[in-house]
Design a protein around this motif. Sequence first.
Motif, PDB file in Angstrom:
ATOM      1  N   GLU A   1       1.008  -0.915  -0.399  1.00  0.00           N
ATOM      2  CA  GLU A   1       0.069  -0.323   0.252  1.00  0.00           C
ATOM      3  C   GLU A   1       0.272   1.442   0.105  1.00  0.00           C
ATOM      4  O   GLU A   1       0.335   2.111   0.093  1.00  0.00           O
ATOM      5  N   LEU A   2       1.960   0.889   0.234  1.00  0.00           N
ATOM      6  CA  LEU A   2       2.799   2.199   0.398  1.00  0.00           C
ATOM      7  C   LEU A   2       3.824   3.014  -0.700  1.00  0.00           C
ATOM      8  O   LEU A   2       4.102   2.633  -2.168  1.00  0.00           O
ATOM      9  N   LYS A   3       2.424   3.701  -1.907  1.00  0.00           N
ATOM     10  CA  LYS A   3       2.469   4.311  -3.089  1.00  0.00           C
ATOM     11  C   LYS A   3       4.115   5.064  -3.573  1.00  0.00           C
ATOM     12  O   LYS A   3       4.689   4.867  -4.675  1.00  0.00           O
ATOM     13  N   LYS A   4       4.255   5.414  -2.194  1.00  0.00           N
ATOM     14  CA  LYS A   4       5.597   6.269  -2.967  1.00  0.00           C
ATOM     15  C   LYS A   4       6.966   5.991  -2.354  1.00  0.00           C
ATOM     16  O   LYS A   4       7.652   6.782  -2.392  1.00  0.00           O
ATOM     17  N   LEU A   5       7.025   5.115  -1.810  1.00  0.00           N
ATOM     18  CA  LEU A   5       7.647   4.104  -1.005  1.00  0.00           C
ATOM     19  C   LEU A   5       8.662   3.855  -2.329  1.00  0.00           C
ATOM     20  O   LEU A   5       8.440   3.767  -3.466  1.00  0.00           O
ATOM     21  N   THR A   6      10.082   4.719  -1.898  1.00  0.00           N
ATOM     22  CA  THR A   6      11.565   4.409  -2.710  1.00  0.00           C
ATOM     23  C   THR A   6      13.084   3.834  -2.565  1.00  0.00           C
ATOM     24  O   THR A   6      13.159   2.870  -3.391  1.00  0.00           O
ATOM     25  N   MET A   7      12.512   3.590  -1.246  1.00  0.00           N
ATOM     26  CA  MET A   7      13.879   2.789  -0.423  1.00  0.00           C
ATOM     27  C   MET A   7      12.781   1.857   0.409  1.00  0.00           C
ATOM     28  O   MET A   7      12.505   1.971   1.239  1.00  0.00           O
ATOM     29  N   LEU A   8      12.969   0.237   0.445  1.00  0.00           N
ATOM     30  CA  LEU A   8      13.028  -0.920   1.241  1.00  0.00           C
ATOM     31  C   LEU A   8      14.495  -1.107   2.286  1.00  0.00           C
ATOM     32  O   LEU A   8      14.869  -2.036   0.472  1.00  0.00           O
ATOM     33  N   ASN A   9      14.393  -1.049   3.053  1.00  0.00           N
ATOM     34  CA  ASN A   9      15.606  -2.327   3.462  1.00  0.00           C
ATOM     35  C   ASN A   9      15.695  -3.006   4.278  1.00  0.00           C
ATOM     36  O   ASN A   9      15.446  -2.657   5.475  1.00  0.00           O
ATOM     37  N   LEU A  10      15.341  -4.266   4.147  1.00  0.00           N
ATOM     38  CA  LEU A  10      15.030  -5.433   5.654  1.00  0.00           C
ATOM     39  C   LEU A  10      16.443  -6.262   5.844  1.00  0.00           C
ATOM     40  O   LEU A  10      15.757  -7.573   6.282  1.00  0.00           O
TER      41      LEU A  10
END
Length: 321
Positions: A153-162
């Motif tokens: 749902e995070l449509k503006k997300l540009t960085m995801l680091n898990l």
Amino acid sequence: MAIDKSLSLVLLLLWAMVLSSTINAASFMESQAEMEALLKWKASLLERQALSSWSLLPNANASTTQDSSPYNWTGISCNSAGRVTGISLHDAGLQGKIDNLSFSSLPNLAHIVLDQNALFGAIPTQIGTLSELVTLKLSSNQLSGSIPKEIGELKKLTMLNLSHNHITGSIPSSLGNLTNIVNLFISDNQISGSIPQQVGNLKFLDQQAAAANLLNGSLPATLGNMINLHFVFLCGNEISGPIPSEIGNLKKLMMFQVCANLLAGSIPSNLGNVTTLESLLLFENHFHGSIPPQIGNLYHFADLRLFENNLTGPIPPSLGN
């Protein structure tokens, strides 16, 4: 007539004052709710020394009421209305459960940087309510559970680091909804299942890292749709099947590292079309057949590793290019 106009003006001014007062009161209540959510999380942490400034009590030298607001709290950024827009606590020595933080109480968050701490527990599903979120960095913690599908749902997300956690389960297909994502890092977990076809929707993706997991299945042909992809790191999984020929569509690709998997088939000749390629790591797989002579088209090569496969035939002379 003049009296009526004056009365109308007075009423208009009164209405504006009431409306402004109502808005300010609502904004104040929302800001208070955000502070309470942060303080509740602080109280739940086992180690929170870095958050000593998080308090509703003013500092000893306080000159304004702002001194007791999140404006001056370590790692907290706010907008002009005093609403919390960022939490940045990289390597702050925090220990505790991440799901004790009520993300739904912080609807204006654009940046969450909590990497290199000792946070544990599952990533809460309520994180999907953060419609303004651009950055989510939770790497190098002790997080467990699966990646919630609500992240899609995070449509503006540009960085995801898990990366570097204990995350299990599969990659949710809803990640394909993150059409603005540029960097996606989920390496060094225990994520299983196949790479969903929906990753082909990520047209702006620059870096994809899912190395050192338990991924299986084949590489999706939709990988060829990710036309801005520069880096692919998938070493150390259980991915099988061939390299899809669509890989030749990735004209910006610089690193393609799929070593230590169960990949088979021949090395696709159209890799020679990816003239930007600098690093190709295919070692420790089950590739067979010959090395395609088109490899010689890759003038920027700095790292080519093909050992521990079932390759046959001569080394092509074009490698001299």
